[in-house]
Design a protein around this motif. Structure first.
Motif, mmCIF file in Angstrom:
data_model
loop_
_atom_site.group_PDB
_atom_site.id
_atom_site.type_symbol
_atom_site.label_atom_id
_atom_site.label_comp_id
_atom_site.label_asym_id
_atom_site.label_seq_id
_atom_site.Cartn_x
_atom_site.Cartn_y
_atom_site.Cartn_z
ATOM 1 N N THR A 306 0.721 -1.105 -0.119
ATOM 2 C CA THR A 306 0.031 -0.058 -0.080
ATOM 3 C C THR A 306 0.849 1.021 0.063
ATOM 4 O O THR A 306 0.595 2.191 -0.611
ATOM 5 C CB THR A 306 -0.928 -0.003 1.136
ATOM 6 O OG1 THR A 306 -1.777 -1.098 1.081
ATOM 7 C CG2 THR A 306 -1.732 1.250 1.176
ATOM 8 N N THR A 310 1.050 4.243 -3.023
ATOM 9 C CA THR A 310 0.548 5.591 -2.820
ATOM 10 C C THR A 310 1.082 6.653 -3.372
ATOM 11 O O THR A 310 2.374 6.852 -3.252
ATOM 12 C CB THR A 310 0.150 5.535 -1.214
ATOM 13 O OG1 THR A 310 -0.571 4.568 -0.775
ATOM 14 C CG2 THR A 310 -0.445 7.085 -1.100
ATOM 15 N N ILE A 321 -3.516 9.459 -3.198
ATOM 16 C CA ILE A 321 -3.946 8.201 -4.087
ATOM 17 C C ILE A 321 -3.582 6.982 -3.445
ATOM 18 O O ILE A 321 -2.362 6.778 -3.695
ATOM 19 C CB ILE A 321 -3.874 8.371 -5.446
ATOM 20 C CG1 ILE A 321 -4.225 9.651 -6.035
ATOM 21 C CG2 ILE A 321 -4.533 7.336 -6.324
ATOM 22 C CD1 ILE A 321 -3.844 10.028 -7.423
ATOM 23 N N GLU A 322 -4.424 6.377 -2.433
ATOM 24 C CA GLU A 322 -3.817 5.017 -2.154
ATOM 25 C C GLU A 322 -4.027 3.745 -2.989
ATOM 26 O O GLU A 322 -5.454 3.691 -3.096
ATOM 27 C CB GLU A 322 -4.527 4.900 -0.566
ATOM 28 C CG GLU A 322 -4.092 6.002 0.410
ATOM 29 C CD GLU A 322 -4.561 5.742 1.614
ATOM 30 O OE1 GLU A 322 -5.189 4.677 1.996
ATOM 31 O OE2 GLU A 322 -4.453 6.659 2.487
ATOM 32 N N ARG A 323 -3.223 3.002 -3.147
ATOM 33 C CA ARG A 323 -3.553 1.976 -4.121
ATOM 34 C C ARG A 323 -3.163 0.565 -3.402
ATOM 35 O O ARG A 323 -2.085 0.476 -2.567
ATOM 36 C CB ARG A 323 -2.808 1.902 -5.480
ATOM 37 C CG ARG A 323 -2.931 3.392 -6.093
ATOM 38 C CD ARG A 323 -2.122 3.428 -7.588
ATOM 39 N NE ARG A 323 -2.375 4.480 -8.275
ATOM 40 C CZ ARG A 323 -1.728 5.720 -8.091
ATOM 41 N NH1 ARG A 323 -0.856 5.781 -7.127
ATOM 42 N NH2 ARG A 323 -1.933 6.856 -8.799
ATOM 43 N N ARG A 329 -7.932 2.540 -3.556
ATOM 44 C CA ARG A 329 -8.436 2.375 -2.264
ATOM 45 C C ARG A 329 -8.876 3.774 -1.554
ATOM 46 O O ARG A 329 -10.185 3.817 -1.330
ATOM 47 C CB ARG A 329 -7.723 1.694 -1.180
ATOM 48 C CG ARG A 329 -7.396 0.332 -1.576
ATOM 49 C CD ARG A 329 -8.567 -0.720 -1.785
ATOM 50 N NE ARG A 329 -8.124 -1.891 -2.036
ATOM 51 C CZ ARG A 329 -7.673 -2.937 -1.223
ATOM 52 N NH1 ARG A 329 -7.765 -2.642 0.115
ATOM 53 N NH2 ARG A 329 -7.561 -4.058 -1.395
ATOM 54 N N HIS A 330 -8.555 4.845 -2.181
ATOM 55 C CA HIS A 330 -8.767 6.233 -1.722
ATOM 56 C C HIS A 330 -8.226 7.236 -2.390
ATOM 57 O O HIS A 330 -6.797 6.942 -3.058
ATOM 58 C CB HIS A 330 -8.167 6.426 -0.192
ATOM 59 C CG HIS A 330 -8.406 7.698 0.273
ATOM 60 N ND1 HIS A 330 -9.484 8.181 0.810
ATOM 61 C CD2 HIS A 330 -7.689 8.786 0.440
ATOM 62 C CE1 HIS A 330 -9.352 9.494 1.320
ATOM 63 N NE2 HIS A 330 -8.268 9.858 1.018
ATOM 64 N N TYR A 331 -9.075 8.305 -2.951
ATOM 65 C CA TYR A 331 -8.598 9.208 -3.825
ATOM 66 C C TYR A 331 -8.924 10.415 -3.249
ATOM 67 O O TYR A 331 -10.186 10.812 -2.794
ATOM 68 C CB TYR A 331 -9.403 9.010 -5.106
ATOM 69 C CG TYR A 331 -8.755 9.874 -6.264
ATOM 70 C CD1 TYR A 331 -7.699 9.464 -7.347
ATOM 71 C CD2 TYR A 331 -9.179 11.376 -6.528
ATOM 72 C CE1 TYR A 331 -7.281 10.060 -8.282
ATOM 73 C CE2 TYR A 331 -8.660 11.937 -7.429
ATOM 74 C CZ TYR A 331 -7.921 11.347 -8.527
ATOM 75 O OH TYR A 331 -7.481 12.131 -9.677
ATOM 76 N N ASP A 332 -8.000 11.414 -3.211
ATOM 77 C CA ASP A 332 -8.081 12.647 -2.229
ATOM 78 C C ASP A 332 -7.340 13.813 -3.091
ATOM 79 O O ASP A 332 -6.353 14.278 -2.646
ATOM 80 C CB ASP A 332 -7.669 12.475 -0.921
ATOM 81 C CG ASP A 332 -8.248 13.714 -0.223
ATOM 82 O OD1 ASP A 332 -9.097 14.612 -0.692
ATOM 83 O OD2 ASP A 332 -7.922 13.758 1.061
#
Length: 369
Positions: A306, A310, A321-323, A329-332
């Motif tokens: 992770t 990221t 952006i967490e990948r 998994r998360h986009y900010d």
């Protein structure tokens, strides 16, 4: 190191006039596409296997033929800063102009069997399919698109007419003149920088390092094509801390800190199936070396990591952006690529983020045109 040049008097059904060649002595022609500079008698194919001298003319023998089409996540190319979460229609042909002993797609890139090319598609047919399937981009991948440059260029032009972007996944082993035309019609490229020693390139790939470094600098500084770089780390071959540090320092100095760099894990394949897979710790260490060298965006690939997947803001270090592998998994991040916490602009191409395509791989068949 060089693949033996081959003779075949039969004109392939998919033959298309080739470019970037000239006539030389003894009724031969020389291919000017890549640094191999293959010199061909009538009927002879180049080291890539797909460019052939027939009757004193250069032909590309795989134009309009593909080894298959799939819809992939853009992160699989890998491209982490080119419209994250979007989908891309991927295809390749056959053959390659390098001879990497560790090739991960050897069944396609080393193929000499034109019958493998089952899917026929015109450039406009590919562009139409991408639009119909909702793919925002088309990727020339699986084998190196440099060797089918005429087909790739025509397809890129057709894609742009329909508002579809184009991407090349390539080793960047191409001469400057064709490179100008090739990268002029591409929106993004991921270039494999296979190692940082000429000895590695010569012994394990049948090529040389400097032409690739020259192309990397050309793409980044002289074109509008977005660039990301991938290095496959092979245990005992190109994974020493010294070599990784030299590579990262070159990228930071010659290209700049904002070019994303991906370190990916090797798995035993082709002619190097006697080596172990790359340990996750090697990728983590390489990423740390790259960050210490001043690079802002460094990723690990082919592993679940992770942190290594990221995108962090270089201004405030927020996780934007967490990948996990190809899964976002998360986009900010704002639609125009700004960090919402400190306003730092993240290098790359971004748009309003909706539902990501995800880690799916969807095989498709194209209608014949």
């Amino acid at each position: 190191m060089e693949r033996e040049l081959e003779h075949s008097p039969k004109t392939p059904e998919s033959a298309h006039p080739g470019r970037w060649w000239h006539r030389i002595e003894n009724e031969r022609i020389q291919c000017d596409l890549c640094p191999r500079d293959c010199k061909l008698h009538d009927g002879q194919r180049g080291a890539c296997f797909v460019r052939q001298n027939l009757g004193g003319e250069m032909l590309l023998t795989t134009y309009g033929r593909s080894s298959g089409f799939c819809i992939d996540p853009i992160e699989k190319k890998p491209l982490n800063h080119f419209y994250p979460g979007s989908s891309i229609l991927s295809f390749g042909t056959a053959g390659c102009n390098l001879a990497c002993k560790f090739c991960q797609n050897w069944d396609i890139s080393k193929s000499k069997d034109m019958d493998r090319l089952l899917d026929a598609a015109t450039p406009d047919g590919i562009a139409a399919a991408a639009a119909a399937y909702g793919a925002q981009s088309v990727a020339f991948t699986y084998n190196d698109p440099v060797i089918f440059a005429e087909y790739a260029i025509d397809t890129a032009i057709a894609c742009h007419e329909r508002g579809v972007r184009t991407v090349a996944v390539t080793a960047g082993y191409i001469h400057p003149e064709p490179a100008r035309e090739f990268f002029a019609v591409l929106d993004a490229a991921n270039v494999d920088l296979k190692a940082f020693t000429d000895d590695f390139y010569f012994r394990l790939c049948g090529g040389h390092l400097q032409p690739v470094l020259d192309i990397l600098a050309y793409i980044h500084h002289e074109t509008k094509c977005w660039l990301e770089i991938t290095t496959l780390l092979i245990p005992g071959k190109n994974d020493s801390s010294g070599e990784i540090r030299a590579l990262c320092e070159w990228v930071a100095k010659k290209l700049g800190p904002e070019v994303p760099l991906h370190f990916t894990a090797f798995h035993p394949d082709w002619k190097m199936d006697d080596l172990p897979p790359t340990p996750a710790a090697t990728l983590t260490q390489a990423r740390r070396i790259a960050i210490d060298a001043g690079l802002h965006y460094v990723y690990t690939g082919n592993v679940h990591d992770t942190e290594g997947g990221t995108t962090f803001c270089p201004g405030c270090q927020a996780a934007l952006i967490e990948r996990d592998w190809y899964d976002i998994r998360h986009y900010d991040l704002s639609g125009d690529g700004l960090c919402p916490y400190c306003g730092t602009r993240i290098a790359g191409h971004f748009a309003r983020f909706g539902k990501p395509f995800g880690p799916r791989r969807v095989p498709v068949r194209l209608e014949r045109h």
